[in-house]
Design a protein around this motif. Structure first.
Motif, PDB file in Angstrom:
ATOM      1  N   ARG A 177     -44.420  78.428 -33.833  1.00  0.00           N
ATOM      2  CA  ARG A 177     -43.966  78.882 -35.146  1.00  0.00           C
ATOM      3  C   ARG A 177     -42.768  78.200 -35.607  1.00  0.00           C
ATOM      4  N   ASP A 178     -41.928  77.254 -34.584  1.00  0.00           N
ATOM      5  CA  ASP A 178     -40.982  76.418 -35.179  1.00  0.00           C
ATOM      6  C   ASP A 178     -41.582  75.006 -34.968  1.00  0.00           C
ATOM      7  N   ALA A 179     -40.983  74.158 -35.625  1.00  0.00           N
ATOM      8  CA  ALA A 179     -41.384  72.714 -35.763  1.00  0.00           C
ATOM      9  C   ALA A 179     -41.081  71.917 -34.522  1.00  0.00           C
ATOM     10  N   TRP A 180     -42.037  71.314 -34.238  1.00  0.00           N
ATOM     11  CA  TRP A 180     -41.858  70.214 -33.063  1.00  0.00           C
ATOM     12  C   TRP A 180     -41.614  68.786 -33.308  1.00  0.00           C
ATOM     13  N   LYS A 181     -40.397  68.342 -32.958  1.00  0.00           N
ATOM     14  CA  LYS A 181     -39.868  67.086 -33.246  1.00  0.00           C
ATOM     15  C   LYS A 181     -40.371  66.022 -32.437  1.00  0.00           C
ATOM     16  N   PRO A 182     -40.721  64.944 -33.144  1.00  0.00           N
ATOM     17  CA  PRO A 182     -41.176  63.635 -32.188  1.00  0.00           C
ATOM     18  C   PRO A 182     -40.164  63.238 -31.245  1.00  0.00           C
ATOM     19  N   SER A 183     -40.723  62.927 -29.992  1.00  0.00           N
ATOM     20  CA  SER A 183     -39.857  62.482 -28.925  1.00  0.00           C
ATOM     21  C   SER A 183     -40.437  61.203 -28.355  1.00  0.00           C
ATOM     22  N   GLN A 184     -40.062  60.815 -27.285  1.00  0.00           N
ATOM     23  CA  GLN A 184     -40.176  59.444 -26.856  1.00  0.00           C
ATOM     24  C   GLN A 184     -41.700  59.470 -26.047  1.00  0.00           C
ATOM     25  N   SER A 185     -42.212  58.580 -25.857  1.00  0.00           N
ATOM     26  CA  SER A 185     -43.584  58.346 -25.052  1.00  0.00           C
ATOM     27  C   SER A 185     -44.665  59.381 -25.347  1.00  0.00           C
ATOM     28  N   GLY A 186     -44.826  59.574 -26.809  1.00  0.00           N
ATOM     29  CA  GLY A 186     -45.984  60.357 -27.333  1.00  0.00           C
ATOM     30  C   GLY A 186     -45.791  61.767 -26.786  1.00  0.00           C
ATOM     31  N   ARG A 187     -44.698  62.439 -26.652  1.00  0.00           N
ATOM     32  CA  ARG A 187     -44.435  63.839 -26.532  1.00  0.00           C
ATOM     33  C   ARG A 187     -43.808  64.402 -27.707  1.00  0.00           C
ATOM     34  N   LYS A 188     -43.612  65.793 -28.009  1.00  0.00           N
ATOM     35  CA  LYS A 188     -42.775  66.256 -28.972  1.00  0.00           C
ATOM     36  C   LYS A 188     -42.073  67.330 -28.312  1.00  0.00           C
ATOM     37  N   LYS A 189     -40.789  67.600 -28.946  1.00  0.00           N
ATOM     38  CA  LYS A 189     -39.964  68.569 -28.111  1.00  0.00           C
ATOM     39  C   LYS A 189     -39.395  69.716 -29.045  1.00  0.00           C
ATOM     40  N   GLN A 190     -38.587  70.604 -28.564  1.00  0.00           N
ATOM     41  CA  GLN A 190     -37.786  71.488 -29.055  1.00  0.00           C
ATOM     42  C   GLN A 190     -36.697  71.576 -28.035  1.00  0.00           C
ATOM     43  N   ASP A 191     -35.553  71.590 -28.605  1.00  0.00           N
ATOM     44  CA  ASP A 191     -34.178  71.531 -27.802  1.00  0.00           C
ATOM     45  C   ASP A 191     -33.269  72.819 -28.132  1.00  0.00           C
ATOM     46  N   TYR A 192     -32.949  73.499 -27.207  1.00  0.00           N
ATOM     47  CA  TYR A 192     -32.005  74.754 -27.245  1.00  0.00           C
ATOM     48  C   TYR A 192     -30.869  74.249 -26.333  1.00  0.00           C
ATOM     49  N   GLY A 193     -29.821  73.851 -26.891  1.00  0.00           N
ATOM     50  CA  GLY A 193     -28.466  73.748 -25.902  1.00  0.00           C
ATOM     51  C   GLY A 193     -27.381  72.903 -26.598  1.00  0.00           C
ATOM     52  N   PRO A 194     -26.576  72.731 -25.850  1.00  0.00           N
ATOM     53  CA  PRO A 194     -25.229  72.145 -26.732  1.00  0.00           C
ATOM     54  C   PRO A 194     -25.579  70.527 -26.922  1.00  0.00           C
TER      55      PRO A 194
END
Length: 276
Positions: free
Chosen positions: A50-67
């Motif tokens: 339901r939330d957007a996935w952001k492009p990350s390194q090496s062909g991955r996508k990510k969602q971060d929850y942190g400082p």
């Protein structure tokens, strides 16, 4: 060239390879299968999507929850972090059933999306030691994969022969297992295994097979001595990984930045967050 055996805590030489018939204790890994059910898995991934996935390194996508962190300058602040996602509250509660996760309080969550079409992978690496504590916890969803462990150390690893019971030979496997569990350290001497063999650490790689819906914890040697990686060949279909990290001693009770650590944990465990 070795495969980790969760039942014994040993890394066992693969066949065919020059290490077939050899094994050594591989401490610092906890693996449990079916940590969540199929229905829970689909619900968790559905909520992520339901939330957007952001492009990350090496062909991955990510969602971060942190400082917000600058690891090079060792600077840290809450930034736009307002907590871990609500669906993680149940996951974190389930962790309390395992003694290896006693007192584990996650302050950061990273969701990673792997797809074979994107060539998704992650190179051998250590997770940061300044901010993140000893235990790294990952929930493996949607498909199986392999966590590949490698060591750049200049020292050697002592291997012990594992004999076949089918041939009527004695086996040091039981002794190896007992020693591994008792000392929880690859430095322990194993007196009952004959003719050990020394090999350079750099020549050894260990495959930890992660079934779908399994939970793996890396700590001790597996956290600080061995690098971990996910290679492209081990991504067969979509895989979602949920990784939780705890604070290091510097940000925990009695540490130099204890108050900041308390503030960040209070935010994280509100479970009201969105990806930052």
């Amino acid at each position: 060239n070795f495969t980790y055996c969760p039942a014994t805590g040993l890394a066992v030489g693969k066949e065919p390879s020059e290490f077939a018939g050899w094994a050594f204790p591989f401490p610092g890994v906890f693996l449990t299968e079916e940590f969540v059910s199929e229905d829970e898995e689909l619900e968790i991934v559905g909520l992520m999507d339901r939330d957007a996935w952001k492009p990350s390194q090496s062909g991955r996508k990510k969602q971060d929850y942190g400082p917000k962190v600058n690891f090079k300058k060792q600077r840290l602040k809450a930034g736009s972090f307002i907590g871990l996602p609500s669906f993680s509250k149940k996951i974190v509660a389930q962790m309390k059933d395992y003694s290896v996760l006693d007192g584990f309080l996650p302050v950061e969550q990273c969701n990673l999306d792997y797809m074979p079409e994107r060539g998704s992978a992650i190179d051998p690496h250590f997770d940061d030691w300044w901010l993140w504590g000893e235990r790294l916890v990952s929930l493996n969803l949607l498909s199986k994969t392999v966590l590949s462990m490698s060591c750049d150390s200049e020292d050697s690893i002592q291997l012990y022969p594992v004999f076949s019971k089918e041939k009527g030979e004695s086996s040091p496997l039981g002794c190896l297992t007992q020693t591994s569990a008792r000392e929880n350290s690859s430095k322990g001497r194993i007196s009952c295994a004959p003719s050990p063999r020394l090999v350079p650490s750099k020549e050894v790689t260990v495959a930890i097979h992660l079934p779908r819906r399994s939970l793996v914890v890396l700590y001790g040697d597996a956290r600080y001595r061995w690098k971990h990686a996910i290679y492209r060949k081990h991504i067969e279909r979509r895989r979602v990984c949920v990784t939780f990290r705890e604070l290091s001693a510097e940000f925990s009770a009695g540490g130099r930045h204890e108050e900041l650590g308390k503030e960040l944990l209070g935010i994280a465990l509100s479970f009201q967050g969105r990806p930052v």
